[in-house]
Design an enzyme around this catalytic site. Structure first.
Site, PDB file in Angstrom:
ATOM      1  N   LYS A  17       0.832  -1.226   0.000  1.00  0.00           N
ATOM      2  CA  LYS A  17       0.000   0.000   0.000  1.00  0.00           C
ATOM      3  C   LYS A  17       0.852   1.256   0.000  1.00  0.00           C
ATOM      4  CE  LYS A  17       1.073   0.993   4.441  1.00  0.00           C
ATOM      5  NZ  LYS A  17       1.831   2.189   4.866  1.00  0.00           N
ATOM      6  N   ASP A 145      -1.862  -2.001  10.169  1.00  0.00           N
ATOM      7  CA  ASP A 145      -2.066  -1.984   8.712  1.00  0.00           C
ATOM      8  C   ASP A 145      -2.633  -3.294   8.172  1.00  0.00           C
ATOM      9  OD1 ASP A 145      -0.993   0.531   8.597  1.00  0.00           O
ATOM     10  OD2 ASP A 145       0.975  -0.130   7.873  1.00  0.00           O
TER      11      ASP A 145
HETATM   12  O1  C5P Z   1       0.874  -2.126  14.235  1.00  0.00           O
HETATM   13  P1  C5P Z   1       2.223  -2.113  13.561  1.00  0.00           P
HETATM   14  O2  C5P Z   1       3.065  -3.271  13.966  1.00  0.00           O
HETATM   15  O3  C5P Z   1       2.146  -1.943  12.085  1.00  0.00           O
HETATM   16  O4  C5P Z   1       2.947  -0.794  14.104  1.00  0.00           O
HETATM   17  C1  C5P Z   1       4.339  -0.697  14.170  1.00  0.00           C
HETATM   18  C2  C5P Z   1       4.708   0.461  15.066  1.00  0.00           C
HETATM   19  O5  C5P Z   1       4.366   1.701  14.441  1.00  0.00           O
HETATM   20  C3  C5P Z   1       4.003   0.499  16.403  1.00  0.00           C
HETATM   21  O6  C5P Z   1       4.674  -0.283  17.352  1.00  0.00           O
HETATM   22  C4  C5P Z   1       4.076   1.991  16.749  1.00  0.00           C
HETATM   23  O7  C5P Z   1       5.348   2.321  17.252  1.00  0.00           O
HETATM   24  C5  C5P Z   1       3.944   2.651  15.391  1.00  0.00           C
HETATM   25  N1  C5P Z   1       2.553   3.048  15.110  1.00  0.00           N
HETATM   26  C6  C5P Z   1       2.011   4.126  15.792  1.00  0.00           C
HETATM   27  N2  C5P Z   1       0.715   4.491  15.560  1.00  0.00           N
HETATM   28  C7  C5P Z   1      -0.040   3.836  14.631  1.00  0.00           C
HETATM   29  C8  C5P Z   1       0.500   2.761  13.904  1.00  0.00           C
HETATM   30  C9  C5P Z   1       1.810   2.381  14.168  1.00  0.00           C
HETATM   31  O8  C5P Z   1       2.684   4.743  16.630  1.00  0.00           O
HETATM   32  N3  C5P Z   1      -1.298   4.214  14.439  1.00  0.00           N
END
Ligand code: C5P
Length: 310
Positions: A17, A145
């Site tokens: 994406k 995501d």
């Molecule tokens: O959920 P995911 O593993 O994709 O997110 C990776 C990191 O990105 C999270 O641990 C966080 O530090 C950051 N993040 C965030 N706010 C979001 C999505 C991701 O701070 N809405």
């Protein structure tokens, strides 16, 4: 990867994406930030082949550098398979064979696409038939995501990015991606943005209630008009992603000089996405970028989310 090797496997394909708009609000206690984003799934894919096995294992090959992909329980696809098995009380295992087309640590949701594909593949392999609402719930537990990689198309993401509303997007958008050899860590980029905001070097939109996708972005998508979309694209993470990376600043300027309508860092970077007027313009920009020694790919959106291929 021969067909014979996968003839007994369930094959699911999920897309990477681009965030056409990425507004980042306040950081919450769980470490996540409120988002108002628009995702578009593009024609760069992860292929996941699931075969029945006693335990849980994974192998990864790719068109991109896969040397940094963990093959243990840090791998999101493996976690997805285990989560589904636990939830649906399945006592079988799976071997996941992943062919990566989305850059690793590139800001294009490749790991999330693997997890979404693994959920759909294991659901089919084990006959758990959880249904899309339950799969979406599991996806949201795996990462912010992951629901979008299931969903695909063009969608607004709020909450942590996991609460999705479909966005009407007409026609086709042509993108040229510039890949980077050196990946960026998503948590580090969010952390850097927080520090930059504290020092007042990037504006903070702390009133998260006001965090919303600008209507002009949605209007341009509805119109299917890249020339209308280009000037309103925005990524709050961009200043954090390009800090200490003059190569990214240079690539952004070069792509626009070569004819792209605009360029934006994709998600937390370092992949750069250039929006072009159409397929021909994109091919020309891709060629010029390649001539400077960069790895450039021409993709288009929107494409569907995780799909069972066989
Ligand atoms: O959920 P995911 O593993 O994709 O997110 C990776 C990191 O990105 C999270 O641990 C966080 O530090 C950051 N993040 C965030 N706010 C979001 C999505 C991701 O701070 N809405």
């Amino acid at each position: 990867m021969s067909f014979a090797r996968h003839s007994d496997a369930v094959h699911v394909r999920a897309p990477g994406k681009i965030n056409v708009h990425l507004g980042v609000g306040a950081r919450h206690e769980d470490g996540y930030h409120s988002l108002a984003t628009v995702f578009q799934a593009v024609s760069l894919y992860e292929d996941v082949y699931a075969t029945a096995s006693d335990g849980f294992s994974i192998s990864v090959v790719g068109d991109v550098d896969v040397s940094e992909v963990p093959l243990d329980d840090r791998n999101l696809a493996l976690r997805a398979a285990r989560l589904l098995a636990q939830t649906a009380d399945v006592d079988q295992g799976v071997h996941l064979d992943i062919r990566k087309g989305v850059p690793v640590a590139g800001g294009m949701g490749g790991g999330s696409a693997d997890a979404a594909a693994a959920l759909v593949a294991c659901d089919a392999l084990w006959g758990t038939e959880l249904g899309s609402r339950r799969l979406h719930e599991l996806a949201a537990r795996l990462g912010a995501d992951v629901p979008f990689a299931l969903h695909g198309g063009t969608a607004i993401g709020t909450g942590r990015g996991d609460v999705l509303t479909p966005a009407l997007a007409r026609g086709r958008f042509d993108w040229v991606l510039v890949l980077s050899e050196q990946g960026l860590s998503t948590p580090e980029i969010y952390g850097r943005l927080d520090r930059m905001r504290m020092r007042g070097r990037a504006l903070a939109d702390d009133a998260t209630e006001l965090l919303e996708v600008p209507p002009a972005v949605l209007q341009a998508l509805r119109a299917g008009d890249p020339a209308e979309l280009a000037p309103v694209m925005m990524n709050d993470l961009e200043p954090a992603a390009v800090a200490d990376r003059p190569d990214l600043e240079l690539a952004l300027a070069d792509g626009v000089r070569m004819g792209a309508l605009t360029g934006i860092v994709s998600g937390s970077g370092p992949t750069i996405a250039f929006l072009c007027a159409g397929p021909e313009a994109a091919r020309a920009v891709q060629e010029e970028l390649r001539a400077t020694g960069r790895q450039a790919l021409h993709v288009h959106g929107a494409v569907p989310g995780a799909q069972l291929m066989g």
